[in-house]
Motif scaffolding. Structure first.
Motif, PDB file in Angstrom:
ATOM      1  N   VAL A  53       0.867  -1.174   0.000  1.00  0.00           N
ATOM      2  CA  VAL A  53       0.000   0.000   0.000  1.00  0.00           C
ATOM      3  C   VAL A  53       0.903   1.223   0.000  1.00  0.00           C
ATOM      4  CG1 VAL A  53      -1.662   1.351   1.346  1.00  0.00           C
ATOM      5  CG2 VAL A  53      -1.981  -1.106   1.110  1.00  0.00           C
ATOM      6  N   TYR A  54       0.534   2.219  -0.785  1.00  0.00           N
ATOM      7  CA  TYR A  54       1.322   3.439  -0.877  1.00  0.00           C
ATOM      8  C   TYR A  54       1.222   4.223   0.429  1.00  0.00           C
ATOM      9  CZ  TYR A  54       3.255   7.740  -2.785  1.00  0.00           C
ATOM     10  OH  TYR A  54       4.035   8.839  -3.025  1.00  0.00           O
ATOM     11  N   GLY A  55       2.371   4.497   1.040  1.00  0.00           N
ATOM     12  CA  GLY A  55       2.380   5.157   2.334  1.00  0.00           C
ATOM     13  C   GLY A  55       3.388   6.279   2.472  1.00  0.00           C
ATOM     14  N   GLU A  56       3.813   6.853   1.357  1.00  0.00           N
ATOM     15  CA  GLU A  56       4.874   7.872   1.406  1.00  0.00           C
ATOM     16  C   GLU A  56       4.529   9.034   2.328  1.00  0.00           C
ATOM     17  OE1 GLU A  56       7.402  10.886  -1.470  1.00  0.00           O
ATOM     18  OE2 GLU A  56       6.292   9.245  -2.379  1.00  0.00           O
ATOM     19  N   TYR A  57       3.265   9.411   2.409  1.00  0.00           N
ATOM     20  CA  TYR A  57       2.869  10.557   3.223  1.00  0.00           C
ATOM     21  C   TYR A  57       2.378  10.149   4.613  1.00  0.00           C
ATOM     22  CZ  TYR A  57       3.128  12.724  -1.347  1.00  0.00           C
ATOM     23  OH  TYR A  57       3.572  13.153  -2.569  1.00  0.00           O
ATOM     24  N   LEU A  58       2.597   8.885   4.995  1.00  0.00           N
ATOM     25  CA  LEU A  58       2.133   8.373   6.282  1.00  0.00           C
ATOM     26  C   LEU A  58       3.307   8.171   7.228  1.00  0.00           C
ATOM     27  CD1 LEU A  58      -0.320   5.642   4.937  1.00  0.00           C
ATOM     28  CD2 LEU A  58      -0.777   8.058   5.350  1.00  0.00           C
ATOM     29  N   ASN A  59       3.038   8.228   8.517  1.00  0.00           N
ATOM     30  CA  ASN A  59       4.041   7.939   9.539  1.00  0.00           C
ATOM     31  C   ASN A  59       3.660   6.659  10.268  1.00  0.00           C
ATOM     32  OD1 ASN A  59       5.885  10.115   9.390  1.00  0.00           O
ATOM     33  ND2 ASN A  59       4.357  11.445  10.345  1.00  0.00           N
ATOM     34  N   TYR A  61       4.842   3.586   9.695  1.00  0.00           N
ATOM     35  CA  TYR A  61       4.947   2.373   8.899  1.00  0.00           C
ATOM     36  C   TYR A  61       6.368   2.236   8.357  1.00  0.00           C
ATOM     37  CZ  TYR A  61      -0.173   2.463   8.749  1.00  0.00           C
ATOM     38  OH  TYR A  61      -1.490   2.474   9.084  1.00  0.00           O
ATOM     39  N   GLU A  62       6.818   1.000   8.260  1.00  0.00           N
ATOM     40  CA  GLU A  62       8.093   0.729   7.598  1.00  0.00           C
ATOM     41  C   GLU A  62       7.803   0.611   6.109  1.00  0.00           C
ATOM     42  OE1 GLU A  62      11.325  -2.840   7.664  1.00  0.00           O
ATOM     43  OE2 GLU A  62      10.412  -2.268   9.574  1.00  0.00           O
ATOM     44  N   MET A  63       8.550   1.377   5.306  1.00  0.00           N
ATOM     45  CA  MET A  63       8.283   1.351   3.867  1.00  0.00           C
ATOM     46  C   MET A  63       9.574   1.245   3.074  1.00  0.00           C
ATOM     47  SD  MET A  63       6.915   5.270   3.457  1.00  0.00           S
ATOM     48  CE  MET A  63       5.977   5.219   4.953  1.00  0.00           C
ATOM     49  N   VAL A  69       4.356   0.206   1.613  1.00  0.00           N
ATOM     50  CA  VAL A  69       4.316  -0.544   2.863  1.00  0.00           C
ATOM     51  C   VAL A  69       3.872  -1.970   2.546  1.00  0.00           C
ATOM     52  CG1 VAL A  69       3.223  -0.727   5.137  1.00  0.00           C
ATOM     53  CG2 VAL A  69       3.733   1.540   4.167  1.00  0.00           C
ATOM     54  N   ASN A  70       4.647  -2.961   2.976  1.00  0.00           N
ATOM     55  CA  ASN A  70       4.285  -4.357   2.752  1.00  0.00           C
ATOM     56  C   ASN A  70       3.136  -4.729   3.684  1.00  0.00           C
ATOM     57  OD1 ASN A  70       4.279  -7.319   3.025  1.00  0.00           O
ATOM     58  ND2 ASN A  70       6.078  -7.191   1.720  1.00  0.00           N
ATOM     59  N   ILE A  71       2.065  -5.284   3.127  1.00  0.00           N
ATOM     60  CA  ILE A  71       0.857  -5.600   3.898  1.00  0.00           C
ATOM     61  C   ILE A  71       0.660  -7.102   4.090  1.00  0.00           C
ATOM     62  CG2 ILE A  71      -0.341  -3.468   3.300  1.00  0.00           C
ATOM     63  CD1 ILE A  71      -1.876  -5.185   1.155  1.00  0.00           C
ATOM     64  N   ARG A  72       1.673  -7.882   3.857  1.00  0.00           N
ATOM     65  CA  ARG A  72       1.567  -9.340   3.941  1.00  0.00           C
ATOM     66  C   ARG A  72       0.935  -9.814   5.251  1.00  0.00           C
ATOM     67  NH1 ARG A  72       3.722 -13.491   1.234  1.00  0.00           N
ATOM     68  NH2 ARG A  72       3.861 -15.472   2.284  1.00  0.00           N
ATOM     69  N   ASP A  73       1.390  -9.266   6.386  1.00  0.00           N
ATOM     70  CA  ASP A  73       0.931  -9.748   7.690  1.00  0.00           C
ATOM     71  C   ASP A  73      -0.069  -8.818   8.365  1.00  0.00           C
ATOM     72  OD1 ASP A  73       2.562 -12.056   7.541  1.00  0.00           O
ATOM     73  OD2 ASP A  73       4.296 -10.876   8.168  1.00  0.00           O
TER      74      ASP A  73
END
Length: 154
Positions: A53-59, A61-63, A69-73
């Motif tokens: 999921v695109y998270g460049e403007y979010l805090n 999360y590890e990206m 951001v990997n959403i596997r788990d």
């Protein structure tokens, strides 16, 4: 871990997103209402359950270097939350005023302690139970504080 079908159902529930099938059974979801150059919110959702999921403007999360951001788990709630945040970060949508908080987010540390991040009256408050732990002017400031204290989005 959620299955591909479960993740697909959650992502498909966002009417703002448009599905685009790509190679190897993977699926992307675009947000055509984006006011930024980026339009892909969900990237390469794979039948094995992996995806981004695109998270460049979010805090909080590890990206990777592309802001993904990997959403596997991710749990179902965590997946819904990050998609909502991603869409909001790419739009000019105003949050509707109501009697209840416009935004609530649970954060947890490695010891299992939880804090709630709540938007109230144009401020971002962090609560430990009913006790106010901190007040911030923006989501970014509050998320940075929580991240520095060892918390991440549940």
């Amino acid at each position: 871990m959620l299955t591909f079908e479960e993740k697909l159902a959650i992502v498909s529930s966002f009417s703002e997103l448009e599905r685009k099938n790509v190679s190897l059974g993977r699926v992307n979801f675009h947000f055509e209402g984006s006011v930024k150059e980026k339009k892909v919110v969900v990237y390469h959702l794979h039948p094995n359950g992996n995806g981004f999921v695109y998270g460049e403007y979010l805090n909080g999360y590890e990206m990777n270097d592309k802001g993904m951001v990997n959403i596997r788990d991710f749990s179902a709630d965590a997946l819904r939350t990050i998609i909502e945040q991603s869409i909001l970060s790419l739009s000019e949508k105003e949050v509707e005023v109501s009697d209840k908080p416009a935004f609530e987010e649970e954060w947890i540390n490695e010891e299992g302690h939880t804090l709630m991040l709540v938007e109230e009256d144009d401020l971002w408050n962090v609560y430990a139970g009913l006790n106010l732990d901190g007040t911030f002017n923006s989501y970014r400031e509050a998320a940075q504080y929580l991240d520095e204290e060892g918390f991440s989005i549940k």
